[in-house]
Design an enzyme around this catalytic site. Structure first.
Site, mmCIF file in Angstrom:
data_model
loop_
_atom_site.group_PDB
_atom_site.id
_atom_site.type_symbol
_atom_site.label_atom_id
_atom_site.label_comp_id
_atom_site.label_asym_id
_atom_site.label_seq_id
_atom_site.Cartn_x
_atom_site.Cartn_y
_atom_site.Cartn_z
ATOM 1 N N SER A 13 0.842 -1.197 0.000
ATOM 2 C CA SER A 13 0.000 0.000 0.000
ATOM 3 C C SER A 13 0.877 1.247 0.000
ATOM 4 O O SER A 13 1.635 1.480 0.948
ATOM 5 C CB SER A 13 -0.904 0.012 1.233
ATOM 6 O OG SER A 13 -1.486 1.293 1.359
ATOM 7 N N HIS A 38 -1.215 -1.172 -4.282
ATOM 8 C CA HIS A 38 -2.490 -0.845 -3.627
ATOM 9 C C HIS A 38 -2.547 0.675 -3.434
ATOM 10 O O HIS A 38 -1.668 1.271 -2.806
ATOM 11 C CB HIS A 38 -2.602 -1.570 -2.289
ATOM 12 C CG HIS A 38 -3.917 -1.377 -1.602
ATOM 13 N ND1 HIS A 38 -5.061 -2.068 -1.965
ATOM 14 C CD2 HIS A 38 -4.282 -0.557 -0.591
ATOM 15 C CE1 HIS A 38 -6.068 -1.681 -1.196
ATOM 16 N NE2 HIS A 38 -5.619 -0.767 -0.350
ATOM 17 N N ASP A 40 -4.644 3.793 -2.157
ATOM 18 C CA ASP A 40 -5.719 4.214 -1.247
ATOM 19 C C ASP A 40 -6.193 5.634 -1.544
ATOM 20 O O ASP A 40 -5.417 6.578 -1.457
ATOM 21 C CB ASP A 40 -5.219 4.155 0.200
ATOM 22 C CG ASP A 40 -5.116 2.727 0.700
ATOM 23 O OD1 ASP A 40 -6.106 1.982 0.607
ATOM 24 O OD2 ASP A 40 -4.031 2.351 1.189
ATOM 25 N N MET A 42 -8.703 8.562 -0.414
ATOM 26 C CA MET A 42 -9.535 9.035 0.707
ATOM 27 C C MET A 42 -9.977 10.463 0.452
ATOM 28 O O MET A 42 -9.184 11.285 -0.017
ATOM 29 C CB MET A 42 -8.731 8.981 2.005
ATOM 30 C CG MET A 42 -8.130 7.604 2.282
ATOM 31 S SD MET A 42 -7.342 7.558 3.886
ATOM 32 C CE MET A 42 -6.554 5.942 3.818
ATOM 33 N N HIS A 72 -8.337 1.414 -4.219
ATOM 34 C CA HIS A 72 -9.276 1.240 -3.105
ATOM 35 C C HIS A 72 -9.916 2.600 -2.835
ATOM 36 O O HIS A 72 -9.294 3.480 -2.254
ATOM 37 C CB HIS A 72 -8.486 0.716 -1.883
ATOM 38 C CG HIS A 72 -9.292 0.638 -0.631
ATOM 39 N ND1 HIS A 72 -8.722 0.420 0.609
ATOM 40 C CD2 HIS A 72 -10.634 0.727 -0.410
ATOM 41 C CE1 HIS A 72 -9.674 0.395 1.530
ATOM 42 N NE2 HIS A 72 -10.838 0.591 0.942
ATOM 43 N N MET A 74 -12.068 5.069 -0.984
ATOM 44 C CA MET A 74 -12.736 5.366 0.288
ATOM 45 C C MET A 74 -13.325 6.762 0.109
ATOM 46 O O MET A 74 -12.874 7.746 0.706
ATOM 47 C CB MET A 74 -11.725 5.313 1.443
ATOM 48 C CG MET A 74 -11.314 3.885 1.790
ATOM 49 S SD MET A 74 -9.782 3.783 2.731
ATOM 50 C CE MET A 74 -8.600 3.799 1.386
ATOM 51 N N MET A 143 -11.848 -5.254 5.109
ATOM 52 C CA MET A 143 -11.040 -4.354 5.934
ATOM 53 C C MET A 143 -10.835 -5.010 7.298
ATOM 54 O O MET A 143 -11.802 -5.421 7.952
ATOM 55 C CB MET A 143 -11.747 -3.013 6.158
ATOM 56 C CG MET A 143 -11.914 -2.126 4.944
ATOM 57 S SD MET A 143 -10.401 -1.685 4.092
ATOM 58 C CE MET A 143 -9.422 -0.920 5.390
ATOM 59 N N GLY A 150 -3.107 4.204 7.933
ATOM 60 C CA GLY A 150 -2.213 3.058 7.966
ATOM 61 C C GLY A 150 -1.726 2.823 9.394
ATOM 62 O O GLY A 150 -2.006 3.626 10.296
ATOM 63 N N ASP A 181 -7.063 -6.065 4.217
ATOM 64 C CA ASP A 181 -6.396 -4.756 4.258
ATOM 65 C C ASP A 181 -6.429 -4.183 5.669
ATOM 66 O O ASP A 181 -7.499 -3.888 6.196
ATOM 67 C CB ASP A 181 -7.127 -3.818 3.273
ATOM 68 C CG ASP A 181 -6.474 -2.453 3.141
ATOM 69 O OD1 ASP A 181 -5.410 -2.226 3.733
ATOM 70 O OD2 ASP A 181 -7.049 -1.612 2.410
ATOM 71 N N GLY A 203 0.996 -2.048 4.129
ATOM 72 C CA GLY A 203 1.606 -0.727 4.030
ATOM 73 C C GLY A 203 2.839 -0.659 4.893
ATOM 74 O O GLY A 203 3.967 -0.842 4.418
ATOM 75 N N SER A 204 2.616 -0.452 6.194
ATOM 76 C CA SER A 204 3.762 -0.259 7.089
ATOM 77 C C SER A 204 4.666 -1.486 7.164
ATOM 78 O O SER A 204 5.879 -1.343 7.343
ATOM 79 C CB SER A 204 3.286 0.173 8.475
ATOM 80 O OG SER A 204 2.052 -0.397 8.793
HETATM 81 C C1 DX5 Z 1 -6.389 1.989 5.458
HETATM 82 C C2 DX5 Z 1 -5.919 1.613 4.072
HETATM 83 C C3 DX5 Z 1 -4.844 0.594 4.035
HETATM 84 C C4 DX5 Z 1 -3.554 0.980 4.717
HETATM 85 C C5 DX5 Z 1 -3.021 -0.256 5.377
HETATM 86 O O1 DX5 Z 1 -7.592 2.678 5.340
HETATM 87 O O2 DX5 Z 1 -6.993 1.107 3.295
HETATM 88 O O3 DX5 Z 1 -4.580 0.149 2.700
HETATM 89 O O4 DX5 Z 1 -2.569 1.483 3.845
HETATM 90 O O5 DX5 Z 1 -1.930 0.095 6.136
HETATM 91 P P1 DX5 Z 1 -1.180 -0.934 7.084
HETATM 92 O O6 DX5 Z 1 -0.749 -2.100 6.251
HETATM 93 O O7 DX5 Z 1 -0.044 -0.127 7.600
HETATM 94 O O8 DX5 Z 1 -2.157 -1.350 8.164
HETATM 95 ZN ZN ZN Z 2 -6.594 0.116 1.306
#
Ligand code: DX5
Ligand code: ZN
Length: 228
Positions: A13, A38, A40, A42, A72, A74, A143, A150, A181, A203-204
């Protein structure tokens, strides 16, 4: 327990990437073994955070990213951005069913535009919301954190929901990918796979690692040990 292996995909991500060097970061995670980017999106309305739009998706394509881009959304509403992301080079486009007044129409719009449709369920949202559409979906994304940020902790109840979703997909004979995710890392990816996921957003756990390739390799070692 089945004796075949799933086609596991890792979707780093970019939310956790260095946005000032996004093209290079996307290149680096794909070179390190990532399968999908991926992406994201928002809108500070559907979720309390604001990220990037179709221009940045197009910029990644222009930069030379050829890997599938897993958008993705949101955002609310979804249809206008579906069109814009399709034109900007998205591969998968997934949205939250609560954010569309006409779920089937939005799915059809994604398909018409030549992209692969997905639906995303928040931790408290029921699988009932997607049951009638599953046969049309290339992606079902569960989710495992509340969307918006993240680095949150994986919500354990997601494992039960994954088992239920996997049973629905298998019973229907669908080829829908089952993606998870939020809070996915080296320590839990195996049990998440055992619960039924085949596509893992991280992500992290990837961008926060000193060596992206090492992190992704360890994920695959864990996945190879999954029993299901
Ligand atoms: C959160 C995002 C995720 C996010 C996940 O709303 O949809 O894709 O990047 O981050 P990690 O892997 O750090 O939980
Ligand atoms: Zn996501």
């Amino acid at each position: 327990m089945q004796n075949f292996k799933r086609d596991f995909k890792i979707a780093p991500s970019i939310l956790a990437a260095d946005f000032a060097r996004l093209g290079a970061e996307a290149d680096a995670v794909i070179a390190a073994g990532g399968d999908f980017i991926h992406f994201d999106v928002m809108d500070n309305h559907y979720v309390p955070n604001l990220t990037v739009g179709p221009m940045v998706c197009r910029a990644l394509r222009k930069y030379g990213i050829t890997a599938p881009i897993d958008v993705h959304l949101m955002v609310e509403p979804v249809d206008d951005l579906i069109i814009q992301f399709a034109e900007a080079g998205a591969t998968y486009i997934s949205f939250h069913p609560e954010a569309s007044r006409h779920i089937d129409r939005s799915i059809e719009l994604i398909k018409e535009k030549g992209c692969k449709p997905g639906l995303v369920l928040n931790p408290a949202s029921s699988l009932e919301l997607v049951k009638n559409s599953l046969y049309k979906l290339d992606m079902l994304l569960l989710m495992s954190v509340n969307p918006g940020f993240g680095g949150q902790k994986f919500i354990p109840h997601t494992l039960d929901k994954l088992r239920e979703a996997r049973a629905l997909i298998d019973a229907g004979g669908f080829s829908t990918r089952l993606e998870v995710d939020g809070g996915v890392g080296l320590g839990n990816i195996r049990e998440i796979a055992e619960a039924g996921a085949d596509t893992f957003v991280a992500g992290s756990a990837i961008f926060g690692a000193p060596d992206y390739a090492e992190a992704i390799k360890t994920m695959h070692t864990e996945l190879a040990a999954a029993k299901f």
